[in-house]
Design an enzyme around this catalytic site. Structure first.
Site, PDB file in Angstrom:
ATOM      1  N   ASP A   1      -3.426   6.692  11.761  1.00 30.93           N
ATOM      2  CA  ASP A   1      -2.614   6.017  10.746  1.00 30.93           C
ATOM      3  C   ASP A   1      -1.278   6.752  10.646  1.00 30.93           C
ATOM      4  O   ASP A   1      -1.197   7.856  10.100  1.00 30.93           O
ATOM      5  CB  ASP A   1      -3.336   6.041   9.393  1.00 30.93           C
ATOM      6  CG  ASP A   1      -2.535   5.373   8.275  1.00 30.93           C
ATOM      7  OD1 ASP A   1      -1.363   5.016   8.510  1.00 30.93           O
ATOM      8  OD2 ASP A   1      -3.070   5.236   7.160  1.00 30.93           O
TER       9      ASP A   1
ATOM     10  N   HIS B   1       0.865   5.367   6.386  1.00 28.12           N
ATOM     11  CA  HIS B   1       0.699   5.924   5.048  1.00 28.12           C
ATOM     12  C   HIS B   1       0.928   7.437   5.075  1.00 28.12           C
ATOM     13  O   HIS B   1       1.177   8.017   6.134  1.00 28.12           O
ATOM     14  CB  HIS B   1      -0.680   5.571   4.507  1.00 28.12           C
ATOM     15  CG  HIS B   1      -0.915   4.095   4.440  1.00 28.12           C
ATOM     16  ND1 HIS B   1      -1.532   3.381   5.455  1.00 28.12           N
ATOM     17  CD2 HIS B   1      -0.592   3.180   3.491  1.00 28.12           C
ATOM     18  CE1 HIS B   1      -1.588   2.104   5.139  1.00 28.12           C
ATOM     19  NE2 HIS B   1      -1.021   1.951   3.949  1.00 28.12           N
TER      20      HIS B   1
ATOM     21  N   SER C   1       0.810  -1.219   0.000  1.00 26.91           N
ATOM     22  CA  SER C   1       0.000   0.000   0.000  1.00 26.91           C
ATOM     23  C   SER C   1       0.843   1.269   0.000  1.00 26.91           C
ATOM     24  O   SER C   1       0.375   2.322  -0.425  1.00 26.91           O
ATOM     25  CB  SER C   1      -0.945  -0.007   1.203  1.00 26.91           C
ATOM     26  OG  SER C   1      -0.222  -0.126   2.417  1.00 26.91           O
TER      27      SER C   1
END
Length: 422
Positions: free
Chosen positions: A398, A401, A152
């Site tokens: 998060d 990312h 990702s």
């Protein structure tokens, strides 16, 4: 004496007369004509040379100096400079790919108010990066296929690039297509294809479904890569990454998933990673077209889940961070130098022994400084947040990312420099 040799003496009516002989007259005329012609040609050549020198040489010299400077430059050693004039490179809220594929990269769309993270530019110590030019990048990719392969974070980088290029692609001249783990952007005007292929461990695993890969017990066939490689084997540019998924407990499968007598083994993170990289490098050595394909490997993308490492209380993380880390020596404990050395060794072997043109995009250190550039709580939440989570936002932040526009744009800027200048 020479002068009189060109004269004749004759008598007319008994009187001597001096006159030019017709033959000598012709010779002198020819000589004069030649001299004038030579002078004219010389003048034209001098003027032309000076004009070309003024028009071309400075540009050629400038390009040569820039190329030499870039070839000697360590792009990955530098500092972040606040720049609200040339940054961001695109409007994240308007990028159709963020809206179309978003799972949390468009932080502004999810309510983030502090926007300083948009305006930091990476400045190498040794040189200036050439300005990113979307049209030039597309021209470089004309009639070519660029494929990002990985997890990702690599998808994060793929979305970054297509957003960087989107303004130079007419809306009616682009296509997006999904085929399982493969997502394709086609810039029709340039016949350029920019793909992302989901393969978080590069080799075959039980986590290979792009949409359903949340598997509790992760198993991989560390010596099998053909299942994935058939999707990228014709690429002109390959951009790989693979790191975070190796940090979890992995079981190595010797044999096929369907085999009843397959063997399972725990080899540890570093050894398993080494075997996976070996399989990856062996495939490139055997299959890659050395006159066509450019290979790049993006080093590990750091996380910021341990706030105590930069001065916060234990248990804190990237939540509520608004500025980069200023300590030039900072290195997070979740980034493994040992695993990075394995990648460096694999790249070196590909170049020196296999003749494959491969480069390492060493984005780790520069990304370590950007603790404030993650989505944090400003992202899409796949499951409803609990009361306990809402009371403690750090618990669901998060810190892996990256917001877009943001840090992955710099990674793609490096890719741009490598493809167009090196």
């Amino acid at each position: 004496m020479a002068y009189f040799n060109k004269l004749k003496t004759v008598k007319m009516n008994g009187r001597p007369l001096l006159f030019w002989s017709s033959w000598n007259n012709k010779v002198m005329g020819i000589q004069l004509t030649i001299q004038l012609l030579v002078a004219l040609i010389t003048a034209v050549l001098v003027i032309t040379t000076l004009s070309l020198s003024r028009a071309i040489r400075p540009k050629e010299i400038g390009e040569k100096i820039q190329l030499n400077s870039l070839s000697r430059c360590n792009f990955f050693s530098g500092k972040w400079v606040f720049d609200n004039q040339s940054r961001p490179l695109y409007n994240g809220s308007n990028c159709s790919f963020i809206s179309f594929l978003d799972d949390g990269m468009a932080c502004q769309n999810y309510g983030r108010k502090d926007l300083d993270y948009l305006y930091w530019k990476w400045q190498p110590h040794d040189c200036d990066l050439p300005r990113f030019n979307a049209t030039a990048m597309l021209e470089k990719l004309r009639n070519k296929r660029l494929v990002y392969v990985g997890d990702s974070l690599n998808r994060n980088q793929w979305v970054s690039l297509v957003c960087m290029l989107e303004s130079s692609i007419h809306t009616h001249l682009k296509q997006v297509h999904f085929n399982g783990s493969l997502v394709t952007l086609k810039a029709i005007e340039y016949n350029a294809t920019i793909d992302f292929y989901w393969a978080p461990l590069l080799v075959e695993s039980n986590c290979d479904d792009a949409w359903h890969h949340r598997v509790k017990d992760r198993v991989l066939r560390v010596d099998s890569i053909e299942k994935h490689a058939r999707f990228w084997e014709d690429a002109d540019v390959l951009v790989f990454n693979s790191y975070l998924w190796w940090r979890l407990d992995l079981t190595v499968l010797w044999g096929s998933f369907e085999s009843a007598d397959a063997k399972y083994e725990q080899l540890g993170m570093v050894r398993t990673y080494e075997l996976g990289l070996q399989t990856w490098a062996d495939w490139l050595d055997t299959h890659v077209n050395r006159t066509k394909t450019r290979v790049l490997f993006v080093s590990m993308s750091p996380t910021h889940s341990r706030g105590e490492e930069w001065g916060k209380a234990e248990g804190e993380n990237c939540y509520n961070e608004t500025e980069p880390i200023s300590n030039a020596e900072y290195w997070g404990s979740e980034s493994s130098p040992g695993m990075m050395r394995l990648v460096e060794a694999a790249i070196k072997k590909l170049n020196e022994k296999s003749g494959v043109k491969a480069d390492l995009l060493n984005i780790t250190q520069l990304s370590e400084y950007r603790k404030e550039a993650h989505p944090s709580i400003y992202r899409k939440h796949w499951d409803p947040l609990t009361k306990e989570q809402l009371e403690n936002p750090s618990s669901y932040a998060d810190c892996t990312h990256w917001c877009l526009p943001g840090v992955p744009d710099v990674w793609n800027h490096f890719l741009y420099v490598y493809l167009l200048y090196l």
